[in-house]
Design a protein around this motif. Sequence first.
Motif, mmCIF file in Angstrom:
data_model
loop_
_atom_site.group_PDB
_atom_site.id
_atom_site.type_symbol
_atom_site.label_atom_id
_atom_site.label_comp_id
_atom_site.label_asym_id
_atom_site.label_seq_id
_atom_site.Cartn_x
_atom_site.Cartn_y
_atom_site.Cartn_z
ATOM 1 N N LEU A 188 0.818 -1.215 0.000
ATOM 2 C CA LEU A 188 0.000 0.000 0.000
ATOM 3 C C LEU A 188 0.854 1.268 0.000
ATOM 4 N N PRO A 189 1.799 1.445 0.931
ATOM 5 C CA PRO A 189 2.623 2.666 0.877
ATOM 6 C C PRO A 189 3.571 2.696 -0.319
ATOM 7 N N ALA A 190 4.117 1.531 -0.699
ATOM 8 C CA ALA A 190 5.067 1.507 -1.823
ATOM 9 C C ALA A 190 4.360 1.835 -3.139
ATOM 10 N N ASN A 191 3.181 1.255 -3.351
ATOM 11 C CA ASN A 191 2.444 1.543 -4.585
ATOM 12 C C ASN A 191 2.013 3.001 -4.652
ATOM 13 N N THR A 192 1.577 3.543 -3.515
ATOM 14 C CA THR A 192 1.162 4.953 -3.494
ATOM 15 C C THR A 192 2.311 5.859 -3.911
ATOM 16 N N ALA A 193 3.491 5.592 -3.370
ATOM 17 C CA ALA A 193 4.660 6.416 -3.717
ATOM 18 C C ALA A 193 5.031 6.257 -5.189
ATOM 19 N N LEU A 200 3.154 5.268 -7.744
ATOM 20 C CA LEU A 200 2.136 5.828 -8.647
ATOM 21 C C LEU A 200 2.318 7.334 -8.801
ATOM 22 N N GLU A 201 2.678 7.999 -7.725
ATOM 23 C CA GLU A 201 2.927 9.440 -7.799
ATOM 24 C C GLU A 201 4.163 9.729 -8.646
ATOM 25 N N GLY A 242 3.361 11.770 -16.856
ATOM 26 C CA GLY A 242 2.078 12.441 -17.012
ATOM 27 C C GLY A 242 0.932 11.558 -16.564
ATOM 28 N N THR A 243 -0.233 12.154 -16.412
ATOM 29 C CA THR A 243 -1.377 11.408 -15.876
ATOM 30 C C THR A 243 -1.885 10.334 -16.844
ATOM 31 N N ALA A 244 -1.842 10.613 -18.168
ATOM 32 C CA ALA A 244 -2.314 9.614 -19.141
ATOM 33 C C ALA A 244 -1.414 8.385 -19.122
ATOM 34 N N PHE A 245 -0.115 8.616 -19.104
ATOM 35 C CA PHE A 245 0.841 7.490 -19.031
ATOM 36 C C PHE A 245 0.628 6.704 -17.736
ATOM 37 N N ALA A 290 0.194 1.142 -12.812
ATOM 38 C CA ALA A 290 -0.115 -0.021 -11.963
ATOM 39 C C ALA A 290 0.772 -1.212 -12.328
ATOM 40 N N GLY A 291 0.918 -1.463 -13.634
ATOM 41 C CA GLY A 291 1.711 -2.604 -14.077
ATOM 42 C C GLY A 291 3.196 -2.428 -13.867
#
Length: 376
Positions: A107-112, A114-115, A122-125, A131-132
């Motif tokens: 949870l914390p690693a993915n959040t970091a 993803l940002e 960019g947001t589209a990329f 996620a992948g």
Amino acid sequence: MNGKAAQLAAIEESGWGVPFRFTQPHNLAFWVYLLGLGGGALAIVRYFGTSGFYAPALTGGVLLFALYLVPWLLLLRRQNRYTAQPGGLLAAGFAWGGVAATFWIALPANTALLEIWAKVGGTAFAGDWAAGLSAPITEEWGKALGLVLLIGLAPRLVRSAYDGFIIGAFIGLGFQVFEDVLYVYNGAAQTFGANQLGTSLQVFLVRGASGVVSHALFSAIFGAGLLWVLGRARGERRVVLGVLTMAMAMAFHFAWDDMTGLGGGGPLTVVLPFAIAAVELVALFAVLRRAARRERSWMRDLLGPEVDAGVVTPALLDAVSGLRKDREKFRKQVHSRRRSRHLLDAAGDLAREISRAGGTETARVAHARAELERLT
């Protein structure tokens, strides 16, 4: 090597019959495991601690995915054949996957991450690929850390690639179920609490169906690969095979998480889930078959003296230590599916009692042998 010597060697190499002891204050792996579990539990309290408004969705999700566990546990119990891993060890794997790997690591690693991907591409990329590019690394290695810690806690029990496959599946199942409940909560929050039970059911249906080829599968494949790299069973070290197997699990995870990006939003997006699921299942059974080779060999050595004594027939030995086709062949020989199943269960019980007794004669071994002779 004669039959009895081969039997004793199989018991020693496999660790079959060794009990699992969780509390080991002298063992660093025990404290790291507790740290992960404690950190995950604290994160759960923080995440859901103020979720009183979403209690109906959360309760519905917990109940639905608790029921979802039942067929999974029956399936894994069926796969956990030969002399099955102790329940305490598998429960420890499940708890790590659900609590530590999900909430303490992923949870914390993915959040970091993803940002970071959003800032870099960019947001589209980030929407198509973040996620992948994140989860296969953080989640697969987070779950694998649990397997490594369990090796530290039970070095004699976690030996073969098959052990990695089974324990990995339990770790992945724990991750999957706890993550699904998290999705239920997030879904209810995104709809501001409207129709909470409906949200729970919707997430259950979607995530439950896709879960067949999700975390339990990824972690089973990854766990088998990790044990091939470590080579804890004699003659089973296959570094290249192990690395490729682990990479395959991560590639499956990437493909599943970034299906929208891979499909490009076109018709391929509709077909892709089924194609990826088919490839994953073929790979899963190929890895399972390869991983079980050592286990089948140990089973033959374990019951060899019983064949010499006339208690176990060669055909039954082939079935209890063989593949599905061997069990089907045995069923045809005895002309009864029910009798075949009883004989296989009885032979498995005898193998387990011999393992627990360390190859010596005990009352439990004698009872299991008498039961098999009665059925024969």
